[in-house]
Design an enzyme around this catalytic site. Structure first.
Site, PDB file in Angstrom:
ATOM      1  N   HIS A   1      -7.224  -4.069   4.752  1.00 19.79           N
ATOM      2  CA  HIS A   1      -7.589  -2.661   4.646  1.00 19.79           C
ATOM      3  C   HIS A   1      -9.066  -2.520   4.248  1.00 19.79           C
ATOM      4  O   HIS A   1      -9.811  -1.774   4.852  1.00 19.79           O
ATOM      5  CB  HIS A   1      -6.677  -1.978   3.621  1.00 19.79           C
ATOM      6  CG  HIS A   1      -6.547  -2.724   2.320  1.00 19.79           C
ATOM      7  ND1 HIS A   1      -6.310  -4.077   2.257  1.00 19.79           N
ATOM      8  CD2 HIS A   1      -6.654  -2.320   1.020  1.00 19.79           C
ATOM      9  CE1 HIS A   1      -6.259  -4.456   0.994  1.00 19.79           C
ATOM     10  NE2 HIS A   1      -6.476  -3.403   0.226  1.00 19.79           N
ATOM     11  N   ARG A   2      -9.485  -3.307   3.242  1.00 18.64           N
ATOM     12  CA  ARG A   2     -10.878  -3.219   2.764  1.00 18.64           C
ATOM     13  C   ARG A   2     -11.830  -3.771   3.826  1.00 18.64           C
ATOM     14  O   ARG A   2     -12.885  -3.224   4.066  1.00 18.64           O
ATOM     15  CB  ARG A   2     -11.022  -3.982   1.439  1.00 18.64           C
ATOM     16  CG  ARG A   2     -12.313  -3.692   0.700  1.00 18.64           C
ATOM     17  CD  ARG A   2     -12.282  -4.173  -0.738  1.00 18.64           C
ATOM     18  NE  ARG A   2     -11.166  -3.583  -1.447  1.00 18.64           N
ATOM     19  CZ  ARG A   2     -10.011  -4.205  -1.680  1.00 18.64           C
ATOM     20  NH1 ARG A   2      -9.833  -5.448  -1.335  1.00 18.64           N
ATOM     21  NH2 ARG A   2      -9.031  -3.584  -2.289  1.00 18.64           N
TER      22      ARG A   2
ATOM     23  N   ASN B   1     -13.717  -4.337 -10.920  1.00 20.09           N
ATOM     24  CA  ASN B   1     -12.719  -5.316 -10.487  1.00 20.09           C
ATOM     25  C   ASN B   1     -13.448  -6.493  -9.818  1.00 20.09           C
ATOM     26  O   ASN B   1     -14.007  -6.351  -8.721  1.00 20.09           O
ATOM     27  CB  ASN B   1     -11.753  -4.611  -9.521  1.00 20.09           C
ATOM     28  CG  ASN B   1     -10.723  -5.543  -8.927  1.00 20.09           C
ATOM     29  OD1 ASN B   1     -10.973  -6.709  -8.682  1.00 20.09           O
ATOM     30  ND2 ASN B   1      -9.546  -4.993  -8.660  1.00 20.09           N
TER      31      ASN B   1
ATOM     32  N   PHE C   1      -5.909 -11.285  -5.284  1.00 16.97           N
ATOM     33  CA  PHE C   1      -5.747 -10.576  -6.554  1.00 16.97           C
ATOM     34  C   PHE C   1      -4.648  -9.525  -6.396  1.00 16.97           C
ATOM     35  O   PHE C   1      -4.093  -9.339  -5.306  1.00 16.97           O
ATOM     36  CB  PHE C   1      -7.075  -9.935  -7.002  1.00 16.97           C
ATOM     37  CG  PHE C   1      -7.532  -8.799  -6.123  1.00 16.97           C
ATOM     38  CD1 PHE C   1      -8.226  -9.045  -4.948  1.00 16.97           C
ATOM     39  CD2 PHE C   1      -7.260  -7.477  -6.464  1.00 16.97           C
ATOM     40  CE1 PHE C   1      -8.634  -8.003  -4.121  1.00 16.97           C
ATOM     41  CE2 PHE C   1      -7.674  -6.424  -5.648  1.00 16.97           C
ATOM     42  CZ  PHE C   1      -8.355  -6.692  -4.476  1.00 16.97           C
TER      43      PHE C   1
ATOM     44  N   GLY D   1     -12.414  -9.181  -8.395  1.00 16.45           N
ATOM     45  CA  GLY D   1     -11.850  -9.608  -7.106  1.00 16.45           C
ATOM     46  C   GLY D   1     -12.451  -8.796  -5.968  1.00 16.45           C
ATOM     47  O   GLY D   1     -12.874  -9.327  -4.942  1.00 16.45           O
ATOM     48  N   LYS D   2     -12.511  -7.473  -6.185  1.00 18.64           N
ATOM     49  CA  LYS D   2     -13.055  -6.595  -5.149  1.00 18.64           C
ATOM     50  C   LYS D   2     -14.548  -6.831  -4.964  1.00 18.64           C
ATOM     51  O   LYS D   2     -15.041  -6.871  -3.843  1.00 18.64           O
ATOM     52  CB  LYS D   2     -12.886  -5.136  -5.587  1.00 18.64           C
ATOM     53  CG  LYS D   2     -11.539  -4.555  -5.340  1.00 18.64           C
ATOM     54  CD  LYS D   2     -11.680  -3.086  -5.577  1.00 18.64           C
ATOM     55  CE  LYS D   2     -10.389  -2.385  -5.766  1.00 18.64           C
ATOM     56  NZ  LYS D   2     -10.606  -1.002  -6.170  1.00 18.64           N
TER      57      LYS D   2
ATOM     58  N   ASP E   1     -11.341   3.176  -3.124  1.00 23.88           N
ATOM     59  CA  ASP E   1     -10.080   3.366  -3.820  1.00 23.88           C
ATOM     60  C   ASP E   1      -9.032   2.827  -2.871  1.00 23.88           C
ATOM     61  O   ASP E   1      -9.087   3.062  -1.659  1.00 23.88           O
ATOM     62  CB  ASP E   1      -9.812   4.832  -4.181  1.00 23.88           C
ATOM     63  CG  ASP E   1      -8.714   4.908  -5.243  1.00 23.88           C
ATOM     64  OD1 ASP E   1      -8.727   4.082  -6.169  1.00 23.88           O
ATOM     65  OD2 ASP E   1      -7.839   5.781  -5.139  1.00 23.88           O
ATOM     66  N   SER E   2      -8.129   2.063  -3.408  1.00 24.24           N
ATOM     67  CA  SER E   2      -7.185   1.377  -2.551  1.00 24.24           C
ATOM     68  C   SER E   2      -5.872   1.216  -3.284  1.00 24.24           C
ATOM     69  O   SER E   2      -5.794   1.420  -4.493  1.00 24.24           O
ATOM     70  CB  SER E   2      -7.754   0.012  -2.180  1.00 24.24           C
ATOM     71  OG  SER E   2      -8.122  -0.702  -3.349  1.00 24.24           O
TER      72      SER E   2
ATOM     73  N   LYS F   1      -8.503 -13.171   5.040  1.00 23.63           N
ATOM     74  CA  LYS F   1      -7.984 -11.889   4.546  1.00 23.63           C
ATOM     75  C   LYS F   1      -8.918 -10.753   4.968  1.00 23.63           C
ATOM     76  O   LYS F   1      -8.473  -9.714   5.457  1.00 23.63           O
ATOM     77  CB  LYS F   1      -7.820 -11.922   3.022  1.00 23.63           C
ATOM     78  CG  LYS F   1      -7.284 -10.607   2.464  1.00 23.63           C
ATOM     79  CD  LYS F   1      -7.151 -10.587   0.956  1.00 23.63           C
ATOM     80  CE  LYS F   1      -6.902  -9.174   0.467  1.00 23.63           C
ATOM     81  NZ  LYS F   1      -6.996  -9.018  -0.978  1.00 23.63           N
TER      82      LYS F   1
HETATM   83  P1  IMP Z   1      -8.376   0.772  -7.592  1.00 26.59           P
HETATM   84  O1  IMP Z   1      -8.788   0.937  -6.158  1.00 26.59           O
HETATM   85  O2  IMP Z   1      -9.432   0.141  -8.425  1.00 26.59           O
HETATM   86  O3  IMP Z   1      -7.760   1.997  -8.162  1.00 26.59           O
HETATM   87  O4  IMP Z   1      -7.240  -0.330  -7.632  1.00 26.59           O
HETATM   88  C1  IMP Z   1      -6.251  -0.349  -6.683  1.00 26.59           C
HETATM   89  C2  IMP Z   1      -5.228  -1.396  -7.041  1.00 26.59           C
HETATM   90  O5  IMP Z   1      -4.485  -1.627  -5.835  1.00 26.59           O
HETATM   91  C3  IMP Z   1      -5.801  -2.747  -7.428  1.00 26.59           C
HETATM   92  O6  IMP Z   1      -5.939  -2.892  -8.811  1.00 26.59           O
HETATM   93  C4  IMP Z   1      -4.735  -3.696  -6.900  1.00 26.59           C
HETATM   94  O7  IMP Z   1      -3.701  -3.792  -7.795  1.00 26.59           O
HETATM   95  C5  IMP Z   1      -4.220  -2.975  -5.677  1.00 26.59           C
HETATM   96  N1  IMP Z   1      -4.940  -3.498  -4.508  1.00 26.59           N
HETATM   97  C6  IMP Z   1      -5.905  -2.891  -3.797  1.00 26.59           C
HETATM   98  N2  IMP Z   1      -6.361  -3.712  -2.820  1.00 26.59           N
HETATM   99  C7  IMP Z   1      -5.655  -4.846  -2.942  1.00 26.59           C
HETATM  100  C8  IMP Z   1      -5.682  -6.079  -2.232  1.00 26.59           C
HETATM  101  O8  IMP Z   1      -6.470  -6.325  -1.306  1.00 26.59           O
HETATM  102  N3  IMP Z   1      -4.811  -7.001  -2.653  1.00 26.59           N
HETATM  103  C9  IMP Z   1      -3.939  -6.810  -3.663  1.00 26.59           C
HETATM  104  N4  IMP Z   1      -3.886  -5.700  -4.378  1.00 26.59           N
HETATM  105  C10 IMP Z   1      -4.744  -4.715  -4.020  1.00 26.59           C
END
Ligand code: IMP
Length: 197
Positions: free
Chosen positions: A182-183, A13, A154, A15-16, A72-73, A177
């Site tokens: 959370h992150r 990802n 994102f 964005g992350k 994971d979020s 942000k």
């Molecule tokens: P994963 O952690 O890659 O499974 O993805 C978790 C999903 O949660 C992401 O694809 C986003 O859709 C959503 N998500 C997690 N963190 C954020 C954030 O900071 N902003 C917006 N969406 C988030």
């Protein structure tokens, strides 16, 4: 614990990854992504944020032989009993979050509940070959907006209003942000851990 000079971010990802790079910049650790090293995407088969982040970090640390940080979020909505939660990425059809946000707003409306409270959760797992995996958690509370607003960030950012603010994450600059997200909070714990070792 050994000193970390290079770390793999177990995510595809962008964005992350951009958020991680920015937050880890002061530590002088070389950051590379799973994609940079052509590492595989790890299927998230767990049912909790911790299970999934451990799974991703440990799998890629094993494959690459490098320290690996995974997160994971997701977004947990109280009136939807915590959904989409660990399934946040998959809730959006073909990862189209514009559609995903419309679906979530419609579901919330349909639920008939006036409770718009929600939170983002993040669990970071640090896996270093030959060492115990460490986990760091972060959370930001807030509410779901009545409509999408803002085009920064994102995922579900345009519908999440963090507590103490009257704008969605979709209007936040990356630094702003990161200071409350959370992150960002989980990463602060991770960075503090690296500094005290
Ligand atoms: P994963 O952690 O890659 O499974 O993805 C978790 C999903 O949660 C992401 O694809 C986003 O859709 C959503 N998500 C997690 N963190 C954020 C954030 O900071 N902003 C917006 N969406 C988030």
């Amino acid at each position: 614990m050994q000193t970390i000079k290079k770390i793999v971010i177990a995510s595809h990802n962008q964005g992350k990854i951009a958020e991680f790079r920015k937050m880890l910049a002061p530590l002088e650790i070389e950051v590379c992504s799973a994609q940079d090293l052509s590492l595989p995407d790890v299927e998230e088969t767990g049912t909790t944020f911790e299970e999934n982040s451990r799974l991703k970090a440990e799998t890629l640390a094993k494959v690459s032989g490098l320290p690996c940080l995974a997160d994971d979020s997701g977004l947990c909505v109280d009136a939807l009993e915590g959904r989409p939660g660990v399934y946040s990425a998959r809730y959006a059809p073909n990862r189209d979050f514009d559609k995903g946000m419309d679906m979530l707003l419609a579901e919330l409306k349909q639920s008939g509940s006036n409770d718009r409270s929600a939170h983002f959760s993040c669990v970071l797992a640090l896996a270093i070959p030959g060492e115990e995996t460490k986990v760091f958690e972060g959370r930001v509370d807030g509410k779901i907006a009545l409509e999408k607003s803002g085009n920064k960030g994102f995922g579900y950012d345009p519908i999440f209003i963090p507590e103490g603010f009257n704008k969605t994450f979709g209007h936040f600059e990356a630094d702003e942000k990161a200071s409350i997200s959370h992150r960002g909070r989980a990463l602060e714990k991770f960075v503090a851990y690296l500094r005290q070792k």
